[in-house]
Design an enzyme around this catalytic site. Sequence first.
Site, PDB file in Angstrom:
ATOM      1  CE  LYS A 186      90.004  65.067 100.693  1.00 40.44           C
ATOM      2  NZ  LYS A 186      88.742  66.309 100.464  1.00 40.44           N
ATOM      3  CD  GLN A 190      88.262  69.108  98.391  1.00 35.49           C
ATOM      4  OE1 GLN A 190      88.479  67.806  98.677  1.00 35.49           O
ATOM      5  NE2 GLN A 190      87.957  69.838  99.627  1.00 35.49           N
ATOM      6  CG  ASP A 237      83.712  63.563 101.881  1.00 35.91           C
ATOM      7  OD1 ASP A 237      84.587  63.509 102.550  1.00 35.91           O
ATOM      8  OD2 ASP A 237      83.737  64.454 100.883  1.00 35.91           O
TER       9      ASP A 237
END
Length: 282
Positions: free
Chosen positions: A53, A97, A120
Amino acid sequence: MTARIIDGKALATRLRAGVAERAAALRAAGREPALAVILVGSDPASQVYVRNKIAACEQAGIRSLHFEFDSGLREAELLARIHALNHDDAVHGILVQLPLPAHIDAQRVIEAISPRKDVDGFHVASAGALMVGQPGFRPCTPLGCVRMLEDIGLADLRGRHAVVVGRSNIVGKPMALMLLGMNATVTIAHSGTPDLADTCRRADVLVAAVGRPRMIRGDMIKPGAAVIDVGINRLDDGKLCGDVDFAGASEVADWITPVPGGVGPMTIAMLLSNTVQACEQA
Ligand code: NDP
């Protein structure tokens, strides 16, 4: 029939070029899009995801801020970090994460992120916005699946039946809502669904996100269907495979995504897109 491949890698590359142009326009206007990425612990898969990412951000001209903590981090410290990032005007997206260590309440952490920076799309406000069809950040994986369907001419699914196998909060459920928004008739199934094969065989669009290697066999696919395989499973020999038996399904479906090279690259492209959008809206 041999199915046509939905090349997620190639589509993601095209979409990332568009994201890079938007990022360049923002930078030219004196606003540099920035994503904060938080990793807690040393899960090897998570480390790889985070590295990918961050590298993708750099390529797209998005600044990334990387915060790494050991697995003993207290929840309160993590919440304080997120609070500080929420108030930092130079940061537009915040990504924690997952999974988090067991002593940290992941949902509480997600809810601590400002919905304006929830790139997200996991915050309950983002989930609610999707539910009622309001603007908001959509979760990256199902959003990537939507973009793939659009790319093969399946933007409007009126009169078509879509089946999602999988019911997680970050893939299965939002995927089903997005397909409903595309006018499909939608069924959500999971590993415990009775007559799963019959249910799958009704699907003009089949999305597999159940996390079980090759659970969806070729004889469960409707001839001519579009098959999106979200699953990423590591086999004993170290190889990756999806939730769909690719060889068997390819003989029946019209379209199919490979694993790897399908949904995975699209997920990252959507994260970049959401981050640039967060900066544009700031
Ligand atoms: P999960 O493990 O969270 O979900 C898979 C299954 O877990 C569900 O079908 C269900 O099991 C159970 N489950 C999870 N959440 C809930 C819930 N809230 N309520 C009830 N049951 C639940 O996996 P993900 O959805 O995150 O991912 C599915 C697959 O996709 C995995 O292989 C994962 O690695 C992959 N993945 C791929 C991504 C990509 O970018 N390509 C991104 C994210 C995930 P059951 O069906 O047995 O009832």
